[in-house]
Design a protein around this motif. Structure first.
Motif, PDB file in Angstrom:
ATOM      1  N   TYR A 283      70.684 -58.422  -8.770  1.00  0.00           N
ATOM      2  CA  TYR A 283      70.608 -59.019 -10.118  1.00  0.00           C
ATOM      3  C   TYR A 283      70.606 -57.937 -11.191  1.00  0.00           C
ATOM      4  O   TYR A 283      70.998 -58.171 -12.330  1.00  0.00           O
ATOM      5  N   GLY A 284      70.165 -56.726 -10.810  1.00  0.00           N
ATOM      6  CA  GLY A 284      70.155 -55.625 -11.780  1.00  0.00           C
ATOM      7  C   GLY A 284      70.178 -54.308 -11.027  1.00  0.00           C
ATOM      8  O   GLY A 284      69.706 -54.257  -9.887  1.00  0.00           O
ATOM      9  N   ARG A 285      70.769 -53.293 -11.614  1.00  0.00           N
ATOM     10  CA  ARG A 285      70.691 -51.979 -10.986  1.00  0.00           C
ATOM     11  C   ARG A 285      70.968 -50.866 -11.986  1.00  0.00           C
ATOM     12  O   ARG A 285      71.589 -51.080 -13.021  1.00  0.00           O
ATOM     13  N   GLN A 286      70.468 -49.678 -11.647  1.00  0.00           N
ATOM     14  CA  GLN A 286      70.621 -48.521 -12.525  1.00  0.00           C
ATOM     15  C   GLN A 286      72.027 -47.943 -12.422  1.00  0.00           C
ATOM     16  O   GLN A 286      72.760 -48.227 -11.483  1.00  0.00           O
ATOM     17  N   ASN A 287      72.386 -47.108 -13.394  1.00  0.00           N
ATOM     18  CA  ASN A 287      73.657 -46.403 -13.375  1.00  0.00           C
ATOM     19  C   ASN A 287      73.365 -44.927 -13.658  1.00  0.00           C
ATOM     20  O   ASN A 287      72.950 -44.565 -14.754  1.00  0.00           O
ATOM     21  N   ILE A 288      73.542 -44.082 -12.630  1.00  0.00           N
ATOM     22  CA  ILE A 288      73.252 -42.651 -12.769  1.00  0.00           C
ATOM     23  C   ILE A 288      74.576 -41.887 -12.776  1.00  0.00           C
ATOM     24  O   ILE A 288      75.357 -41.980 -11.822  1.00  0.00           O
ATOM     25  N   THR A 289      74.830 -41.151 -13.854  1.00  0.00           N
ATOM     26  CA  THR A 289      76.089 -40.413 -13.972  1.00  0.00           C
ATOM     27  C   THR A 289      75.885 -38.937 -13.589  1.00  0.00           C
ATOM     28  O   THR A 289      74.749 -38.473 -13.464  1.00  0.00           O
ATOM     29  N   GLU A 290      76.997 -38.225 -13.467  1.00  0.00           N
ATOM     30  CA  GLU A 290      76.944 -36.779 -13.176  1.00  0.00           C
ATOM     31  C   GLU A 290      76.156 -36.042 -14.263  1.00  0.00           C
ATOM     32  O   GLU A 290      75.408 -35.119 -13.981  1.00  0.00           O
ATOM     33  N   GLU A 291      76.346 -36.492 -15.508  1.00  0.00           N
ATOM     34  CA  GLU A 291      75.638 -35.854 -16.614  1.00  0.00           C
ATOM     35  C   GLU A 291      74.121 -36.039 -16.471  1.00  0.00           C
ATOM     36  O   GLU A 291      73.346 -35.104 -16.698  1.00  0.00           O
ATOM     37  N   ASP A 292      73.700 -37.247 -16.065  1.00  0.00           N
ATOM     38  CA  ASP A 292      72.268 -37.500 -15.806  1.00  0.00           C
ATOM     39  C   ASP A 292      71.741 -36.516 -14.759  1.00  0.00           C
ATOM     40  O   ASP A 292      70.663 -35.935 -14.910  1.00  0.00           O
TER      41      ASP A 292
END
Ligand SMILES: *Cc1c(COP(=O)(O)O)cnc(C)c1O
Length: 404
Positions: free
Chosen positions: A7-16
């Motif tokens: 129902y929901g989830r995080q988004n972690i990028t290379e920059e993070d």
């Protein structure tokens, strides 16, 4: 089988990842410069004067209750349709939680029910109100402020679902959640299902300088490190006996000195979490835009379906932490979606019917709107990286459950 759709989830990028790694390599893992940077960026984002980063949203609520001096027996009003922490913070301080029913249209704390409670008792019976921007829909805090002022109450806005959300005040100005213009204090969470993820993390925002300073102190054990505020003498602090060795040169406190002046906690966030939060904050508006698009698509897809009793419509200022449908045979739909690897969720089991609160005297029938809402509500997948294909799949499966 398709990949699971939560129902929901995080988004972690290379920059993070890069900012976290560089913080890990820096001199400070905690109590370093990243925390103040994150606080400043966040205060800017929600348009408040001050922000205090803490270890999680629940700690934020506890600190707010402490800063507002909630004491044994103090009565505080909140909504039953929220995460339990919104109410529990009052209990941590020995206060009494009084739940008021929701508005069945908005799912938010109904101000008319709050007013009824206040009118039924002499002034002074209640101390505060904790409205929740549930699902991302902003509470009309101007109305709550007016009511609170009539009765001398404080307001903590639980804005965990609504960074970037807003309501329009009487002058039709946009009022961002947590901007401190109406609530005394507002709180946010950076748990991975929320808009901004830092692992665990939370934030308190306010425009009140005294409360801000109190929060900083309570976040770190009640410790004060400021020469002008010390209560013990310079001689004591220096470890010399003033009466035996009068020493006119002894005017400055030694630099090691500090005082614990009240009972505080360790509710600090770490620097690498703050760095992640700050990096995520830079993308918060993109995420919000995408959430609103997803909401629009759901709304159009389910408009006019006879199995829908209600749905989160398309509302200006809604931050869409959740997209909620009220449906017939909710249990059937939930299980059917699970079989398709779609993990919908229920927000929330009414707080007053948790065994802990039942033990305190709450029972079924006390808050009929909240209880009826609970029998029908289901939160569909809603997060910025949900693809159009995934959303179409969810819509298709909801329809096929009812329409075959
Ligand atoms: C998540 C949440 C909290 C608590 O935040 P944590 O960071 O998980 O402690 C409080 N209130 C609401 C409405 C929430 O959604």
């Amino acid at each position: 089988m398709n990949n699971p759709i939560p129902y929901g989830r995080q988004n972690i990028t290379e920059e993070d990842i890069e900012v976290v790694v560089s913080t890990l390599k820096s001199d400070y893992l905690t109590q370093g410069p990243k925390i103040a940077e994150f606080e400043e960026a966040f205060a800017n984002y929600v348009d408040s004067k001050f922000a205090v980063a803490v270890s999680n949203g629940t700690a934020a609520l506890h600190l707010c209750a402490l800063a507002l001096n909630v004491k044994q027996g103090d009565k505080v009003i909140t909504t039953p349709i929220t995460f339990a922490a919104s109410a529990n913070c009052v209990r941590y301080c020995g206060g009494e939680v009084v739940f008021a029913d929701i508005d069945p249209e908005t799912y938010l704390l109904d101000i008319n029910n709050v007013r009824k409670l206040l009118e039924a008792e002499p002034k002074g019976a209640y101390k505060g109100i904790i409205p929740v921007d549930f699902a991302g829909r902003a509470v009309d805090l101007e109305a709550f402020r007016n009511l609170a002022d009539e009765y001398g109450l404080w307001i903590i806005e639980d804005s965990c679902h609504a960074p970037g959300g807003f309501f329009n005040d009487a002058k039709d100005d946009k009022q961002l959640c947590g901007n401190g213009k109406f609530a005394d204090l507002a709180i946010f969470s950076f748990h991975p299902v929320k808009h901004i993820a830092s692992g665990e993390g939370g934030m308190i925002t306010t425009n009140n300088k005294d409360l801000y300073e109190k929060l900083l102190q309570l976040r770190t054990h009640g410790i004060v490190k400021d020469d002008s505020k010390y209560q013990n003498s310079v001689a004591f602090a220096s470890g010399v006996n003033e009466s035996l060795i009068p020493n006119p040169q002894l005017t400055d406190y030694p630099t090691w000195y500090m005082e614990m002046q009240e009972l505080g906690y360790n509710y600090r966030i770490t620097d690498f979490q703050a760095a992640l939060g700050e990096s995520q904050l830079k993308r918060a508006n993109d995420g919000l835009k995408r959430r609103r698009e997803i909401a629009e698509t759901y709304f159009e897809a389910f408009k006019g379906k006879d199995y829908i009793k209600g749905q989160s419509g398309v509302i200006g200022g809604h931050a869409y932490h959740l997209y909620i449908l009220e449906v017939e045979d909710r249990l059937g739909l939930y299980n059917y979606l699970r079989d398709q690897n779609i993990f919908a969720q229920i927000h929330y089991i009414p707080c007053h019917l948790m065994p802990y609160y039942r033990e305190l005297g709450w029972k079924e029938g006390d808050l009929p709107n909240a209880e009826d809402y609970y029998r029908h509500c289901i939160s569909l997948p809603m997060f910025p990286t949900l693809t159009n294909e995934e959303q179409d799949f969810v819509i298709d499966k909801v329809n096929s459950f009812y329409e075959g």
